[in-house]
Design an enzyme around this catalytic site. Sequence first.
Site, PDB file in Angstrom:
ATOM      1  N   SER A 145       0.860  -1.184   0.000  1.00 25.27           N
ATOM      2  CA  SER A 145       0.000   0.000   0.000  1.00 25.27           C
ATOM      3  C   SER A 145       0.890   1.226   0.000  1.00 25.27           C
ATOM      4  CB  SER A 145      -0.889   0.006   1.254  1.00 25.27           C
ATOM      5  OG  SER A 145      -1.572   1.232   1.407  1.00 25.27           O
ATOM      6  N   TYR A 157      -1.705  -1.014  10.540  1.00 27.65           N
ATOM      7  CA  TYR A 157      -1.887  -1.227   9.100  1.00 27.65           C
ATOM      8  C   TYR A 157      -0.669  -0.722   8.333  1.00 27.65           C
ATOM      9  CZ  TYR A 157      -3.814  -1.224   4.413  1.00 27.65           C
ATOM     10  OH  TYR A 157      -4.000  -1.458   3.079  1.00 27.65           O
TER      11      TYR A 157
END
Length: 266
Positions: A145, A157
């Site tokens: 990401s 995350y």
Amino acid sequence: MSAARLPGAHRPVALVTGPTSGIGQAYALRLAALGYDLVLVARDQARLATLAHDVEVRFGARAQVLPADLALAADRDRVAARLGEGVQFLVNNAGFDLSGEFWTLAPDALQAQLDVNVTTVVQLTRAAVPSMVHAADGTVVNLASMAGLIPGRGSTYSASKAYVVSFSQGLAGGLAGTGVRVQALCPGFVRTEFHERAGIDMGSLPRPLWLTVDEVVAGSLADLEKNRVISVPGAQYKAIAAVAGLIPRSLVTRLNRGLFNARGRT
């Protein structure tokens, strides 16, 4: 050993985790269109069956459905065993974000996120690579990401995706000259079910920052052909990544907080 085909088939095989929606589904459909049979791994058996039927009707691709919850060690072991039989292409797409502040979330939820976002990527890649090296041909795409390149989109995350980026870079170096390609795919914001499932409101995000799943997959495949280990789809995100590499990390973090607001996200 040669990489295994599905019974009675002669097409190469790709295994995709999390293929029932979003980037995983787009990647599975694209690989089927490119001539791959598929092994489809997710929790939702009904949606897996629908996708398997779809790729057979549209592309003549065979699909093996492998229901699994990748937060569970026993299920990861089953998927790893299938990879040990040989595949030509692995897409480690499964992953999830959490809503809520880090210090308020249950430890088992945080552990499950770590197991899916990190442990699964390492374990499944380890299972897939030996047969690829033996065949001098294979591809591993690990879904990272922009959060792995620019910290701030939540704590765990971002950290999990930074691990995926670093792991992929290191492995790509180790596999240089073997014929096996490794990529860390680092999309920005993509129109999928991802944020809705995490309970994250994205209504205030400017429209130019959104990508489609097809743009992400096309960018990934184009970068694989160019042997780029880190793939950042979209001109807008390439620019953000480039700028982030030129300014101090502390300033990057402050800017990212203002643009992507990590409050209430883990």
